[in-house]
Scaffold this motif. Structure first.
Motif, PDB file in Angstrom:
ATOM      1  N   ARG A 141       0.815  -1.207   0.000  1.00  0.00           N
ATOM      2  CA  ARG A 141       0.000   0.000   0.000  1.00  0.00           C
ATOM      3  C   ARG A 141       0.854   1.265   0.000  1.00  0.00           C
ATOM      4  O   ARG A 141       1.879   1.330   0.683  1.00  0.00           O
ATOM      5  N   LYS A 142       0.410   2.254  -0.760  1.00  0.00           N
ATOM      6  CA  LYS A 142       1.094   3.554  -0.763  1.00  0.00           C
ATOM      7  C   LYS A 142       1.009   4.180   0.630  1.00  0.00           C
ATOM      8  O   LYS A 142       0.020   4.024   1.326  1.00  0.00           O
ATOM      9  N   GLY A 143       2.071   4.896   0.988  1.00  0.00           N
ATOM     10  CA  GLY A 143       2.094   5.547   2.292  1.00  0.00           C
ATOM     11  C   GLY A 143       2.619   4.673   3.410  1.00  0.00           C
ATOM     12  O   GLY A 143       2.848   5.150   4.526  1.00  0.00           O
ATOM     13  N   MET A 144       2.808   3.383   3.119  1.00  0.00           N
ATOM     14  CA  MET A 144       3.380   2.487   4.128  1.00  0.00           C
ATOM     15  C   MET A 144       4.868   2.779   4.304  1.00  0.00           C
ATOM     16  O   MET A 144       5.538   3.218   3.375  1.00  0.00           O
ATOM     17  N   LYS A 145       5.355   2.505   5.498  1.00  0.00           N
ATOM     18  CA  LYS A 145       6.787   2.604   5.770  1.00  0.00           C
ATOM     19  C   LYS A 145       7.143   1.535   6.792  1.00  0.00           C
ATOM     20  O   LYS A 145       6.375   1.267   7.717  1.00  0.00           O
ATOM     21  N   ILE A 146       8.304   0.928   6.601  1.00  0.00           N
ATOM     22  CA  ILE A 146       8.788  -0.019   7.604  1.00  0.00           C
ATOM     23  C   ILE A 146      10.017   0.565   8.298  1.00  0.00           C
ATOM     24  O   ILE A 146      10.748   1.381   7.738  1.00  0.00           O
ATOM     25  N   SER A 147      10.195   0.144   9.525  1.00  0.00           N
ATOM     26  CA  SER A 147      11.356   0.545  10.316  1.00  0.00           C
ATOM     27  C   SER A 147      11.843  -0.672  11.083  1.00  0.00           C
ATOM     28  O   SER A 147      11.035  -1.409  11.657  1.00  0.00           O
ATOM     29  N   LEU A 148      13.159  -0.881  11.101  1.00  0.00           N
ATOM     30  CA  LEU A 148      13.744  -1.989  11.841  1.00  0.00           C
ATOM     31  C   LEU A 148      14.338  -1.520  13.165  1.00  0.00           C
ATOM     32  O   LEU A 148      15.190  -2.186  13.744  1.00  0.00           O
TER      33      LEU A 148
END
Length: 310
Positions: A141-148
């Motif tokens: 999905r657009k606007g998603m972001k992941i962070s580790l």
């Protein structure tokens, strides 16, 4: 034997690396190698470095898959596994929700429920697509972001520990702002011990826990929280509701892996006390300590500890 230490700031936090050795030259060499390894991993995983593979995945959210290095793919796959076993309480896509809040230890008015509901559409570990054949990762999905951020420091610490042990270092530790992994013995030949701090007073230790070739990670709200209508809200977000967690001040997780401890500290915090302790009691070689907002302490089964008298 002597202890040799290197301190640096990496991955957004303070690291202290320590090696026990009879040879200073050897110790200093492997301390330097440890720092280089953490820098390398930060360049791969940092969401704040535009050229990193994680940033590339975020920049192409809702559009295309990004081919990633095998170690990045494998780490993302393990994140998916932890999300599954924790029933979604660990979720590396929770970042858009965190950006709705300001955790500055003062009064703050939370966003309205409609804004949270809208943002929740961009959150969900099941929207992260991993293609093993193509060795690629993407966000549906657009606007998603992941962070580790909730697993990356632990992963880096495990990598350094493994390399040191492969090179016959007698003992050492990697401390990432209180998240600690250690192996071997200290310079006096004693087992390493970790102190669990009072969440209201970081200079006071509540318990000592032996750390034998193991790791501990603590998630606490003493540095990041906000007050609203007299109630204290943690910086940890429940990825299911979009609201900050209440009722818990800190969670410490002990396991053989710094990566796992790091991730589970976040998951158990979001689960809450009863669900979190029950979850930990099902996992092999994994233990936890939870301190609630009234400073009551809860332990998982079979955790060995030493209480420190006041």
């Amino acid at each position: 034997m002597n202890r040799y230490i290197r301190k640096c700031r990496l991955m957004g936090c303070s690291f202290e690396l320590g090696i026990v050795s009879s040879e200073e030259t050897i110790a200093q060499h492997f301390l330097g190698e440890g720092v280089k390894e953490i820098q390398r991993i930060e360049n791969l995983l940092s969401e704040f470095k535009s050229e990193s593979q994680i940033s590339q995945i975020n920049q192409n959210a809702g559009e295309s898959q990004i081919k990633v290095d095998p170690e990045v793919f494998d780490l993302l796959a393990r994140c998916s596994q932890i999300s599954t076993i924790s029933k979604g309480y660990f979720d590396i896509s929770v970042g858009p929700l965190k950006r709705l809040y300001r955790f500055k230890n003062d009064d703050f008015t939370p966003p309205d429920k409609r804004k949270i509901a809208e943002t929740l559409k961009k959150v969900g570990h099941h929207f992260i697509k991993l293609d093993k054949t193509e060795q690629s990762a993407g966000l549906k999905r657009k606007g998603m972001k992941i962070s580790l951020a909730a697993i990356g420091k632990g992963y880096a610490a495990d990598v350094v520990r493994r390399k040191w042990k492969e090179n016959n270092i007698a003992g050492g530790y990697i401390d990432a702002s209180g998240d600690l992994t250690a192996f071997g013995k200290d310079e006096n030949g004693n087992p390493w011990k970790i102190g669990i701090a009072n969440p209201d007073n970081q200079d006071r230790t509540l318990f000592h826990i032996p750390l034998n070739d193991a790791a501990v990670a603590t998630s606490g709200d003493y540095e990041q929280h906000f007050i609203h209508k007299g109630k204290r809200y943690s910086h940890n977000i429940d990825p299911k509701t979009g609201f900050p967690v209440i009722g818990i001040k800190s969670v410490s997780i002990f396991s053989p892996s710094a990566e796992l401890s790091d991730a589970l500290a976040t998951a158990v915090y979001a689960m809450g006390i009863q669900r979190g302790i029950a979850f930990l009691d099902q996992l092999p070689q994994t233990h936890g300590i939870i301190i609630n907002d009234e400073n009551k302490v809860f332990f998982s089964k079979k955790l060995q500890y030493e209480s420190i008298s006041a």
